[in-house]
Design a protein around this motif. Sequence first.
Motif, PDB file in Angstrom:
ATOM      1  N   PRO A  97       0.810  -1.230   0.000  1.00 21.12           N
ATOM      2  CA  PRO A  97       0.000   0.000   0.000  1.00 21.12           C
ATOM      3  C   PRO A  97       0.837   1.270   0.000  1.00 21.12           C
ATOM      4  N   ASN A  98       2.077   1.209   0.457  1.00 24.65           N
ATOM      5  CA  ASN A  98       2.937   2.390   0.418  1.00 24.65           C
ATOM      6  C   ASN A  98       3.286   2.786  -1.004  1.00 24.65           C
ATOM      7  N   ILE A  99       3.130   1.853  -1.938  1.00 33.23           N
ATOM      8  CA  ILE A  99       3.340   2.138  -3.354  1.00 33.23           C
ATOM      9  C   ILE A  99       2.018   2.402  -4.053  1.00 33.23           C
ATOM     10  N   THR A 100       1.025   1.582  -3.768  1.00 33.18           N
ATOM     11  CA  THR A 100      -0.210   1.601  -4.561  1.00 33.18           C
ATOM     12  C   THR A 100      -1.200   2.684  -4.154  1.00 33.18           C
ATOM     13  N   ASP A 101      -1.135   3.184  -2.920  1.00 37.89           N
ATOM     14  CA  ASP A 101      -2.154   4.114  -2.436  1.00 37.89           C
ATOM     15  C   ASP A 101      -1.645   5.556  -2.462  1.00 37.89           C
ATOM     16  N   LEU A 102      -2.420   6.443  -3.074  1.00 37.53           N
ATOM     17  CA  LEU A 102      -2.052   7.853  -3.156  1.00 37.53           C
ATOM     18  C   LEU A 102      -1.846   8.454  -1.774  1.00 37.53           C
ATOM     19  N   GLY A 103      -2.691   8.082  -0.821  1.00 35.87           N
ATOM     20  CA  GLY A 103      -2.617   8.657   0.516  1.00 35.87           C
ATOM     21  C   GLY A 103      -1.341   8.325   1.260  1.00 35.87           C
ATOM     22  N   ALA A 104      -0.618   7.306   0.796  1.00 40.55           N
ATOM     23  CA  ALA A 104       0.631   6.908   1.451  1.00 40.55           C
ATOM     24  C   ALA A 104       1.844   7.398   0.693  1.00 40.55           C
ATOM     25  N   PHE A 105       1.630   8.327  -0.262  1.00 42.60           N
ATOM     26  CA  PHE A 105       2.769   8.810  -1.043  1.00 42.60           C
ATOM     27  C   PHE A 105       3.874   9.335  -0.124  1.00 42.60           C
ATOM     28  N   GLY A 106       5.092   8.969  -0.425  1.00 41.72           N
ATOM     29  CA  GLY A 106       6.235   9.397   0.364  1.00 41.72           C
ATOM     30  C   GLY A 106       6.730   8.328   1.308  1.00 41.72           C
ATOM     31  N   GLU A 107       5.857   7.370   1.659  1.00 41.89           N
ATOM     32  CA  GLU A 107       6.285   6.317   2.576  1.00 41.89           C
ATOM     33  C   GLU A 107       7.394   5.460   1.966  1.00 41.89           C
ATOM     34  N   ALA A 108       7.219   5.077   0.699  1.00 43.51           N
ATOM     35  CA  ALA A 108       8.246   4.255   0.052  1.00 43.51           C
ATOM     36  C   ALA A 108       9.540   5.043  -0.122  1.00 43.51           C
ATOM     37  N   LEU A 109       9.428   6.328  -0.426  1.00 43.13           N
ATOM     38  CA  LEU A 109      10.608   7.165  -0.608  1.00 43.13           C
ATOM     39  C   LEU A 109      11.341   7.416   0.706  1.00 43.13           C
ATOM     40  N   SER A 110      10.628   7.364   1.826  1.00 42.34           N
ATOM     41  CA  SER A 110      11.258   7.611   3.122  1.00 42.34           C
ATOM     42  C   SER A 110      11.842   6.353   3.735  1.00 42.34           C
ATOM     43  N   ASP A 111      11.578   5.211   3.131  1.00 45.29           N
ATOM     44  CA  ASP A 111      12.111   3.939   3.608  1.00 45.29           C
ATOM     45  C   ASP A 111      13.563   3.798   3.162  1.00 45.29           C
ATOM     46  N   THR A 112      14.485   3.797   4.103  1.00 45.39           N
ATOM     47  CA  THR A 112      15.912   3.715   3.768  1.00 45.39           C
ATOM     48  C   THR A 112      16.501   2.340   4.090  1.00 45.39           C
ATOM     49  N   SER A 113      15.657   1.339   4.270  1.00 43.93           N
ATOM     50  CA  SER A 113      16.152  -0.003   4.568  1.00 43.93           C
ATOM     51  C   SER A 113      16.757  -0.630   3.312  1.00 43.93           C
ATOM     52  N   PRO A 114      17.591  -1.677   3.472  1.00 46.37           N
ATOM     53  CA  PRO A 114      18.216  -2.327   2.307  1.00 46.37           C
ATOM     54  C   PRO A 114      17.220  -2.948   1.339  1.00 46.37           C
ATOM     55  N   THR A 115      15.997  -3.227   1.807  1.00 49.56           N
ATOM     56  CA  THR A 115      14.988  -3.834   0.936  1.00 49.56           C
ATOM     57  C   THR A 115      13.953  -2.836   0.443  1.00 49.56           C
ATOM     58  N   SER A 116      14.206  -1.554   0.676  1.00 49.45           N
ATOM     59  CA  SER A 116      13.256  -0.521   0.265  1.00 49.45           C
ATOM     60  C   SER A 116      13.079  -0.499  -1.246  1.00 49.45           C
ATOM     61  N   PRO A 117      11.873  -0.163  -1.736  1.00 50.29           N
ATOM     62  CA  PRO A 117      11.674  -0.006  -3.188  1.00 50.29           C
ATOM     63  C   PRO A 117      12.374   1.222  -3.755  1.00 50.29           C
TER      64      PRO A 117
END
Length: 590
Positions: A97-117
Amino acid sequence: MGVSSTSLPRLSFFAALAGILLFPRHSVCASQKGTDTDTDGVPKYTFMQDATSAPSISYYDYIVIGGGTAGCPLAATLSQNYSVLLLERGGSPYGNPNITDLGAFGEALSDTSPTSPSQRFISEDGVINSRARVLGGGSSLNAGFYTRASPQYAREAGWDGRAVNESYEWVERVVSFQPPVQQWQSAVRDGLLEVGVLPFNGFTYDHINGTKIGGTIFDQYGHRHTAADLLALANPTKITVLLHATVHRILSRTKHTRKPVAHGVVFRDALGTRHKAYLNRGPANEIIVSAGALGSPQLLMLSGVGPRHHLKAHNISVVVDQPMVGRGMSDNPMNAIFIPSPVPVELSLIQVVGITNFGTYIEAASGANFAGTSTRDYGMFSPKIGQLSKLPPKQRTPEALAEAIQLMDSLDQAAFRGGFILEKVIGPISTGHLELRTRNANDNPSVTFNYFQDPRDLERCVQGINMIEKIIESKAFSPFKYQNLSAEVLLNMNASSPVNLLPRHRNASMSLEQFCRDTVMTIWHYHGGCQVGGVVDPDYKVLGVDALRVIDGSTFNYSPGTNPQATVMMLGRYMGLKILTERLAVDESK
């Protein structure tokens, strides 16, 4: 032929020429061959698997490196007639949902883990940026705006206008939608018109001077559609998609050949296991690099195609001395002003754009992002994703970001009521370069963009900021601005503390120049590194190496349209059709 979203031909030029069957003229659905869905409606491609299940050695007609914005439509198109391996270093966007949902925009970009998208990188300029590490590439992470390149851009690229239109249309049937324009975006639109960014061109994908409403890859339910969705149009019997497959080197041979010939790749899965994939025997089979503006020049260098002195410094055997690999790197500089609102505003990403006649684009986003998060967020301008304009670029340290996030979390919800109006420089004229840091394909290369090095870019930024000031003071925008906060005060609020924008009547232009330098951010439109004429020819074939092409944004001399994703997807489809057409002509001549 021009590039227009109206009066489009019903049949592809390439299809008419070569007799290639077009893919279905309908949207992706669960019943399409090769696509299943789970109980949540998440697509599950029967041809997609984790690279850990791949054989140690395999053979294909085409190997596409990078399942991103260009790689997905390219691989889907080539699979119509030939076996294709698509290698993606990231995972699937589906079910996240961090990728697919407009309301979560920025969550994937703020994820700095080694497995982040997304994989964060910081340019040598000090501007924090991100590169995609997920199927669908940047289309799985971006703000969703969909708009075509101008007819002039297509002509200068040497593209066939009818084929370009058909390729855009093929993409648009799957991933693009008309956005619901609400109060904030409407006020920005009307403000643009009031201050003279004319005419109003309505809703259109076309690139026309004036103000328009563009498309979006978010549907009416706020769900993102990405380049990965175009894989539903692939031939499932001829395509293999491997996830978490990082390519470390392109293999080439030189014995008994006039020049090096690419014939295979070495990649590793998530467990570090080494695999090799080779091209089937055949003069027309190819390896195509679609790894993005950072990944493509980086991989060429790691494979021995690049500046000799640089490769030697990293103890890489030189296959072709290609000094232009990694040159011409550009990122469209963005500057934004936050306007607090006395009334609630909707959550919106980019929907309206003002295409000025002086070389900048004006866009806007609004609303704090609370959906699915425990903390407050400014969406696409959040310090969580590195967008901290309150400090000059090289002062945006991890400690400064953490301090900004802590402060943001302590603020009252009313502080997040409002939105941003941004300007970004067309072009830009300023360019930089990319170099290897290490020989590890998982590591980020070193990249320098040289923001505002050319004074003409700085001049256009100043003009863009002046335009934003006028929009803020316009009658149309007045409901969303506190009357005691002038545009001048808002500029001071948005500037970093060492910058003194006052008094404006003394040296105002210099003050705005400093504002541009100190508040510059990325809008993720970086390009270059494998440009046409320097690294590849007009057919995107790598100069000096046979059976190797680069097809993605790294080949661009400047970013197409106001936002590039539509044209990058189009290019994947366009070149796929062109390759099929040329190959069919060769086969028929035998």
